[in-house]
Design an enzyme around this catalytic site. Structure first.
Site, PDB file in Angstrom:
ATOM      1  N   GLY A  68      -0.086   7.342  28.745  1.00  0.00           N
ATOM      2  CA  GLY A  68       1.208   7.791  28.261  1.00  0.00           C
ATOM      3  C   GLY A  68       1.879   8.722  29.249  1.00  0.00           C
ATOM      4  O   GLY A  68       1.382   8.964  30.358  1.00  0.00           O
ATOM      5  N   ASP A  69       3.026   9.294  28.831  1.00  0.00           N
ATOM      6  CA  ASP A  69       3.769  10.173  29.726  1.00  0.00           C
ATOM      7  C   ASP A  69       2.957  11.406  30.112  1.00  0.00           C
ATOM      8  O   ASP A  69       3.138  11.953  31.211  1.00  0.00           O
ATOM      9  CB  ASP A  69       5.083  10.601  29.060  1.00  0.00           C
ATOM     10  CG  ASP A  69       6.107   9.468  29.029  1.00  0.00           C
ATOM     11  OD1 ASP A  69       6.010   8.556  29.870  1.00  0.00           O
ATOM     12  OD2 ASP A  69       7.001   9.498  28.168  1.00  0.00           O
ATOM     13  N   ASN A  73       2.367  12.502  33.913  1.00  0.00           N
ATOM     14  CA  ASN A  73       2.716  13.844  34.366  1.00  0.00           C
ATOM     15  C   ASN A  73       1.563  14.486  35.129  1.00  0.00           C
ATOM     16  O   ASN A  73       1.759  15.097  36.187  1.00  0.00           O
ATOM     17  CB  ASN A  73       3.108  14.715  33.174  1.00  0.00           C
ATOM     18  CG  ASN A  73       3.364  16.159  33.563  1.00  0.00           C
ATOM     19  OD1 ASN A  73       2.432  16.954  33.688  1.00  0.00           O
ATOM     20  ND2 ASN A  73       4.616  16.499  33.764  1.00  0.00           N
ATOM     21  N   GLU A  74       0.347  14.351  34.600  1.00  0.00           N
ATOM     22  CA  GLU A  74      -0.813  14.926  35.292  1.00  0.00           C
ATOM     23  C   GLU A  74      -1.009  14.299  36.667  1.00  0.00           C
ATOM     24  O   GLU A  74      -1.282  15.000  37.655  1.00  0.00           O
ATOM     25  CB  GLU A  74      -2.081  14.747  34.445  1.00  0.00           C
ATOM     26  CG  GLU A  74      -2.204  15.722  33.301  1.00  0.00           C
ATOM     27  CD  GLU A  74      -3.625  15.762  32.752  1.00  0.00           C
ATOM     28  OE1 GLU A  74      -4.585  15.583  33.543  1.00  0.00           O
ATOM     29  OE2 GLU A  74      -3.777  15.967  31.533  1.00  0.00           O
ATOM     30  N   GLU A 282       5.118  18.024  26.501  1.00  0.00           N
ATOM     31  CA  GLU A 282       4.040  18.980  26.221  1.00  0.00           C
ATOM     32  C   GLU A 282       4.560  20.406  26.373  1.00  0.00           C
ATOM     33  O   GLU A 282       5.498  20.660  27.127  1.00  0.00           O
ATOM     34  CB  GLU A 282       2.859  18.763  27.186  1.00  0.00           C
ATOM     35  CG  GLU A 282       2.261  17.366  27.149  1.00  0.00           C
ATOM     36  CD  GLU A 282       1.534  17.058  25.856  1.00  0.00           C
ATOM     37  OE1 GLU A 282       1.142  18.020  25.166  1.00  0.00           O
ATOM     38  OE2 GLU A 282       1.374  15.867  25.538  1.00  0.00           O
TER      39      GLU A 282
END
Length: 338
Positions: A68-69, A73-74, A282
């Site tokens: 997922g997003d 992102n990580e 997040e």
């Protein structure tokens, strides 16, 4: 010497269907001329980021973010601090898959997404960097603050899995009565906004939370954030803005919306009021927050042909979800009038 690729995948993504298709995904990158291996992320914090960091230092040519997003992102945070950087490919397997939506990457077929590598087409994407008291990280899609950002924190994981992005729409409708006044100071390239805001968006693409027209005139890779400030906490006005958003992005012309292009944003609150910052879905710390632009920082595998042909198309599934959301907020609007 053959090039090397590393597939970093989240085994819980895609209702756990992704991990079953990893062998088929690996085959596609092997066919494209890469010696390809896979890394399964763990529950440990920043598992995907640390693996992307290691692979970048080790000189991998391609890193594939499968999940997922949050996983994407990580991976971006693992790649972005270095020069040179590997190319990035994306296998979207999350709930909303905003980033893949913006890049026209297939979102419902993992192997088809992997097969984009055979086209040899890439796009150079801007990314942002946010600095708060507790975070200093890159982001690829959205920095946000305000009541709708609470949706991300409050939708239960099982609800996301069962209902996808519809869960966010429904929860958003439930949260509307809780809209509060937040006095903010937002500094950007051409000015300063000081006043009340219910929502602040700092966007890098046109797709946020399943809405595809948050920034309807966005040009990818232009070195500019789209800054959107909703200058009202009135529920009826917010409902009208949501309807305008769904109607070809007409919200940007509303007098209660500040809509600007800028390469820098600083978000602060007045009276020491807490304002949580949401980064790519997040929690990313509290204001004050500074957003800086890194233009065309990442080379990402995509389908340029589809991007050009699909510029004005609208996803049928998204339309259905928006209709459900409108029904929910209409009920609230009727209750408000009564």
């Amino acid at each position: 010497m053959r090039k090397r690729a590393r597939v970093i995948y989240n085994p819980t993504s895609g209702r756990e269907l992704l991990k079953k298709q990893i062998p088929d995904i690996l085959i596609e990158y092997e066919k494209a001329g890469y010696d390809t291996s896979a890394f399964c992320t763990t529950p440990e914090p920043l598992s995907a980021q640390e693996e992307a960091d290691r692979c970048t230092k080790d000189g991998f040519d391609l890193i594939v973010a499968a999940g997922g997003d949050g996983t994407i992102n990580e991976v971006i945070n693992g790649i972005s601090p270095y020069e040179p950087r590997p190319k990035l490919a994306i296998i979207p397997a999350g709930t909303t898959n905003d980033y893949a939506r913006a890049l026209m990457i297939p979102r419902y077929d993992f192997v088809k997404a992997a097969q984009l590598i055979h086209k040899g087409q890439t796009v150079h994407m801007d990314i942002g960097k946010v600095k708060t008291s507790s975070e200093n990280k890159f982001f690829m899609n959205i920095g946000a603050a305000g009541f709708l950002t609470e949706v991300t924190y409050e939708v239960p994981a099982n609800m996301k899995s069962l209902f996808g992005s519809l869960a966010y729409f429904v929860k958003g409708a439930e949260l509307l009565p809780r809209v509060g006044k937040v006095p903010v100071k937002i500094t950007y390239d051409d000015g300063v906004y000081e006043g009340v805001a219910s929502l602040v968006f700092v966007a890098l693409t046109n797709s946020v939370g399943g809405f595809e027209k948050i920034a309807p005139d966005k040009t990818l890779g232009d070195g500019q954030f789209t800054l959107i400030i909703v200058k009202t906490t009135n529920i009826a006005e917010i409902l009208r803005l949501i309807t305008m958003l769904m109607n070809d992005g007409k919200h940007i012309h509303h007098p209660k919306v500040l809509y600007k292009k800028t390469s820098y944003v600083k978000a602060e609150t007045q009276n020491n009021q807490q304002l949580m910052i949401n980064i790519d879905g997040e929690y990313g710390g509290d204001a004050p927050a500074e957003f800086s632009m890194y233009q065309q920082h990442l080379e990402i595998v995509t389908d340029l042909d589809r991007m050009h042909l699909s510029i004005n198309t609208h996803d049928l599934m998204t339309e259905e979800k928006e209709e459900d959301f409108i029904k929910q907020v209409s009920k609230l609007e009727n209750n408000e009038e009564e």
